[in-house]
Every structure is written in C-alpha cells, then in structure tokens.
Design an enzyme around this catalytic site. Structure first.
Site, PDB file in Angstrom:
ATOM      1  N   ASP A 163      -0.117  -3.857   3.351  1.00 20.23           N
ATOM      2  CA  ASP A 163      -0.003  -4.451   2.293  1.00 20.23           C
ATOM      3  C   ASP A 163       0.399  -5.932   2.480  1.00 20.23           C
ATOM      4  O   ASP A 163       1.435  -6.176   3.357  1.00 20.23           O
ATOM      5  CB  ASP A 163       1.436  -3.776   1.803  1.00 20.23           C
ATOM      6  CG  ASP A 163       1.306  -2.527   1.350  1.00 20.23           C
ATOM      7  OD1 ASP A 163       0.392  -2.228   0.429  1.00 20.23           O
ATOM      8  OD2 ASP A 163       1.715  -1.401   1.940  1.00 20.23           O
ATOM      9  N   LYS A 219       4.013 -13.539  -1.138  1.00 21.29           N
ATOM     10  CA  LYS A 219       4.714 -14.198  -1.550  1.00 21.29           C
ATOM     11  C   LYS A 219       5.690 -14.479  -0.384  1.00 21.29           C
ATOM     12  O   LYS A 219       6.214 -13.568   0.298  1.00 21.29           O
ATOM     13  CB  LYS A 219       6.008 -13.866  -2.668  1.00 21.29           C
ATOM     14  CG  LYS A 219       5.052 -13.712  -4.143  1.00 21.29           C
ATOM     15  CD  LYS A 219       6.017 -13.297  -5.341  1.00 21.29           C
ATOM     16  CE  LYS A 219       5.266 -13.142  -6.544  1.00 21.29           C
ATOM     17  NZ  LYS A 219       5.980 -11.979  -7.396  1.00 21.29           N
ATOM     18  N   ASP A 265      -7.928  -8.751   5.065  1.00 19.41           N
ATOM     19  CA  ASP A 265      -8.613  -9.743   4.341  1.00 19.41           C
ATOM     20  C   ASP A 265      -7.714 -10.826   3.603  1.00 19.41           C
ATOM     21  O   ASP A 265      -8.064 -11.380   2.587  1.00 19.41           O
ATOM     22  CB  ASP A 265      -9.635  -9.128   3.431  1.00 19.41           C
ATOM     23  CG  ASP A 265      -9.119  -8.395   2.448  1.00 19.41           C
ATOM     24  OD1 ASP A 265      -7.859  -8.316   2.401  1.00 19.41           O
ATOM     25  OD2 ASP A 265      -9.740  -7.868   1.625  1.00 19.41           O
ATOM     26  N   ARG A 308     -10.775   2.408   2.220  1.00 19.97           N
ATOM     27  CA  ARG A 308     -11.197   2.270   0.897  1.00 19.97           C
ATOM     28  C   ARG A 308     -10.605   0.893   0.259  1.00 19.97           C
ATOM     29  O   ARG A 308     -11.166   0.083  -0.532  1.00 19.97           O
ATOM     30  CB  ARG A 308     -10.143   3.071   0.115  1.00 19.97           C
ATOM     31  CG  ARG A 308     -10.544   3.387  -1.298  1.00 19.97           C
ATOM     32  CD  ARG A 308      -9.606   4.260  -1.950  1.00 19.97           C
ATOM     33  NE  ARG A 308      -9.788   5.824  -1.634  1.00 19.97           N
ATOM     34  CZ  ARG A 308      -9.101   6.623  -2.182  1.00 19.97           C
ATOM     35  NH1 ARG A 308      -8.160   6.407  -2.989  1.00 19.97           N
ATOM     36  NH2 ARG A 308      -9.325   7.981  -1.745  1.00 19.97           N
ATOM     37  N   TYR A 309      -9.306   0.265   0.951  1.00 19.02           N
ATOM     38  CA  TYR A 309      -8.737  -0.996   0.564  1.00 19.02           C
ATOM     39  C   TYR A 309      -9.742  -2.000   0.910  1.00 19.02           C
ATOM     40  O   TYR A 309      -9.727  -3.093   0.152  1.00 19.02           O
ATOM     41  CB  TYR A 309      -7.537  -0.879   1.266  1.00 19.02           C
ATOM     42  CG  TYR A 309      -6.502  -2.053   0.685  1.00 19.02           C
ATOM     43  CD1 TYR A 309      -5.917  -1.741  -0.901  1.00 19.02           C
ATOM     44  CD2 TYR A 309      -6.297  -3.251   1.062  1.00 19.02           C
ATOM     45  CE1 TYR A 309      -4.944  -2.549  -1.351  1.00 19.02           C
ATOM     46  CE2 TYR A 309      -5.479  -4.401   0.596  1.00 19.02           C
ATOM     47  CZ  TYR A 309      -4.832  -3.784  -0.623  1.00 19.02           C
ATOM     48  OH  TYR A 309      -4.137  -4.852  -1.408  1.00 19.02           O
TER      49      TYR A 309
HETATM   50  C1  LIG Z   1      -2.926  -1.987   1.295  1.00 19.62           C
HETATM   51  S1  LIG Z   1      -2.824  -0.110   1.583  1.00 19.62           S
HETATM   52  C2  LIG Z   1      -4.218   0.108   2.881  1.00 19.62           C
HETATM   53  C3  LIG Z   1      -4.589   1.483   3.248  1.00 19.62           C
HETATM   54  C4  LIG Z   1      -5.602   1.901   4.260  1.00 19.62           C
HETATM   55  N1  LIG Z   1      -5.275   1.385   5.541  1.00 19.62           N
HETATM   56  C5  LIG Z   1      -6.813   1.345   3.699  1.00 19.62           C
HETATM   57  O1  LIG Z   1      -7.282   0.192   4.422  1.00 19.62           O
HETATM   58  O2  LIG Z   1      -7.523   1.559   2.750  1.00 19.62           O
HETATM   59  C6  LIG Z   1      -1.489  -0.292   2.870  1.00 19.62           C
HETATM   60  C7  LIG Z   1      -0.741   1.096   3.165  1.00 19.62           C
HETATM   61  O3  LIG Z   1       0.247   0.875   4.106  1.00 19.62           O
HETATM   62  C8  LIG Z   1       1.145   1.875   3.664  1.00 19.62           C
HETATM   63  N2  LIG Z   1       2.651   1.565   4.164  1.00 19.62           N
HETATM   64  C9  LIG Z   1       3.132   0.442   4.003  1.00 19.62           C
HETATM   65  N3  LIG Z   1       4.319   0.393   4.660  1.00 19.62           N
HETATM   66  C10 LIG Z   1       4.295   1.331   5.463  1.00 19.62           C
HETATM   67  C11 LIG Z   1       5.027   1.994   6.367  1.00 19.62           C
HETATM   68  N4  LIG Z   1       6.354   1.476   6.854  1.00 19.62           N
HETATM   69  N5  LIG Z   1       4.690   3.190   7.188  1.00 19.62           N
HETATM   70  C12 LIG Z   1       3.730   3.713   6.752  1.00 19.62           C
HETATM   71  N6  LIG Z   1       2.761   3.272   5.916  1.00 19.62           N
HETATM   72  C13 LIG Z   1       3.177   2.060   5.134  1.00 19.62           C
HETATM   73  C14 LIG Z   1       1.298   1.765   2.176  1.00 19.62           C
HETATM   74  O4  LIG Z   1       1.825   2.833   1.476  1.00 19.62           O
HETATM   75  C15 LIG Z   1      -0.163   1.518   1.681  1.00 19.62           C
HETATM   76  O5  LIG Z   1      -0.755   2.956   1.449  1.00 19.62           O
END
Ligand SMILES: C[S@@+](CC[C@H](N)C(=O)[O-])C[C@H]1O[C@@H](n2cnc3c(N)ncnc32)[C@H](O)[C@@H]1O
Length: 225
Positions: free
Chosen positions: A131, A135, A167, A206-207
C-alpha cells in the site's frame, strides 16, 4: 514487536470489500483453519515435513504470486500474511484449486507473526507492491519501516533474499534508503536493468497489473549478509 506500549499503526486499507463468494467463504471455514500457523512461537520450516526452506510473503493480496511460487517450489514452505479478507478468500481458492500443501496463511497483520519465529528461519521475504500511503502524513503507515527491516534481518538466514517491488517512485526511494540503512542488507543491483526488468523468477501480481503508480514497476533485490 509488537510493543504493547506502542500500538502499531495500521498499514493496510479496508479488510473487506464485496461479499465473498460462497465457495471461497466455505474455504475460509474449512481450509483456512487447517493452514494457519500455530498461535504461539513456531519455526516456519517445521510447518511441513521435509521443507528445504521457508519463505514469507507480506501482503499477498489475492495470493496469485504466493500460490504460483508454491507450485513452482514444492520443496519450500511459503507463509503468507494478509489482513484483507477478500484477498485471503481468493488465495484459498488458488491453494485449493492447485492442491498446494506447502502454503500457510496468517489472515492478519504480518507484524503479529514476525516475533513468533526464530532467528534465521526464513530464506526469502517478499514485499510486492505494498500500500503506497502517498500523503506525507501517512508515510508512517507504510509497512517498510526501520523496525520491520530489522526484524526481517533477524529472520533471514545469511545469504537469504528480500525482494521489494513498487510502482510508486517515492516508496521505491523510501525503501531503498531504509533497507540499505540496515547494514545486514546488500542491494544486488549493478545496473538499471537489475531494477527495471522483472527478475526471472518474478510472477506478475494483480496489483502490479493495475499500473496505479507513478512509475514503471521497480524491483529491489537484497541479500542478507
Ligand atoms: C496494494 S496491495 C498489493 C497486494 C499484492 N502484493 C499484489 O501485488 O497484488 C498491498 C497489500 O498489503 C496488505 N498489507 C498491508 N499491511 C499489511 C500488514 N501489516 N500485514 C500483512 N499485509 C498487509 C494489504 O491488505 C494489501 O492487500
């Protein structure tokens, strides 16, 4: 970590979106309880008999990368952490459909898991397209922080690998600074192609496919000294 005096800031967005499909909901009830890591301390290499090594994926999203890596490397135990319930449900579908027995899933914050594993118990760790928290006031929510990097340094074996991909240009710079700031890690890149070209063993996530960031995907590979 976690420190009860300093509760962790939430590093993820929503934990549920649309309703989970009935088949995936059923897997949450049946499969998930059988592949969660134990509640207390555990060695990830002992989670499946005969695992040559254990890898960790932080924030596996829909689980495509985790499941594909597990299918390619049946000799490796892959532990994934993801608090987003729809993502967990999707990952369970991949695990079930491929009949994978070498994946374990923590359906929550990875930081609840790290302190329960012994030193030098992981051979690889992946942080793929985390994520972005763009900001400035939210940067402290980014999963890549000095404490997390230090914990990964503790958990990875000498010669172990950490891969970060994003990215979002600012997050790439941020992570490069933080991970290189830990003397346990050495960035393996020699030339631009090393971070611009997806590594040979990478599986598109996917992201990543959504191309929501502000730069082409960047891949940073580090070795634990
Ligand atoms: C932007 S998504 C990308 C997901 C995947 N890696 C992809 O590239 O498709 C980031 C993921 O990290 C997870 N995430 C964020 N903080 C996390 C944490 N503390 N522990 C485990 N997962 C976390 C979020 O729920 C989210 O699904």
């Amino acid at each position: 970590m976690p420190d009860p005096d300093h509760p962790l800031l939430r590093s993820y967005g929503r934990i549920k979106s649309r309703p989970i499909k009935p088949r995936q909901a059923a897997l949450m009830e049946t499969l998930l309880p059988t592949i969660r890591p134990p509640a207390g301390p555990f060695d990830p290499r002992a989670l499946t008999p005969g695992a040559a090594e254990a890898w960790l994926e932080i924030g596996f999203g829909g689980g495509e990368h985790m499941a594909a890596q597990a299918a390619k490397r049946p000799d490796v135990l892959i532990l994934g952490a993801e608090p987003f319930q729809n993502g967990v449900a999707s990952a369970l579908r991949h695990i079930d459909e491929a009949g994978l027995t070498n994946v374990r899933v923590h359906d929550g914050d990875v930081r609840e898991l790290l302190g329960r594993m012994p030193d030098a118990s992981l051979a690889r760790a992946y942080i793929l397209f985390p994520d972005p928290w763009p900001k400035t006031r939210h940067h402290k929510r980014r999963i890549v922080q000095p404490d997390l990097v230090a914990e990964l340094a503790r958990l990875l074996v000498p010669g172990g690998r950490l891969r970060f991909a994003s990215d979002v240009a600012h997050y790439v710079d941020w992570s490069l600074e933080m991970i290189r700031g830990n003397p346990a890690f050495r960035w393996t890149a020699d030339q631009a192609a090393d971070w611009r070209v997806p590594p040979a063993d990478h599986i598109t996530t996917r992201y990543e496919e959504k191309r929501l960031g502000d730069c082409a995907p960047v891949f940073l590979d580090f070795v634990r000294s």
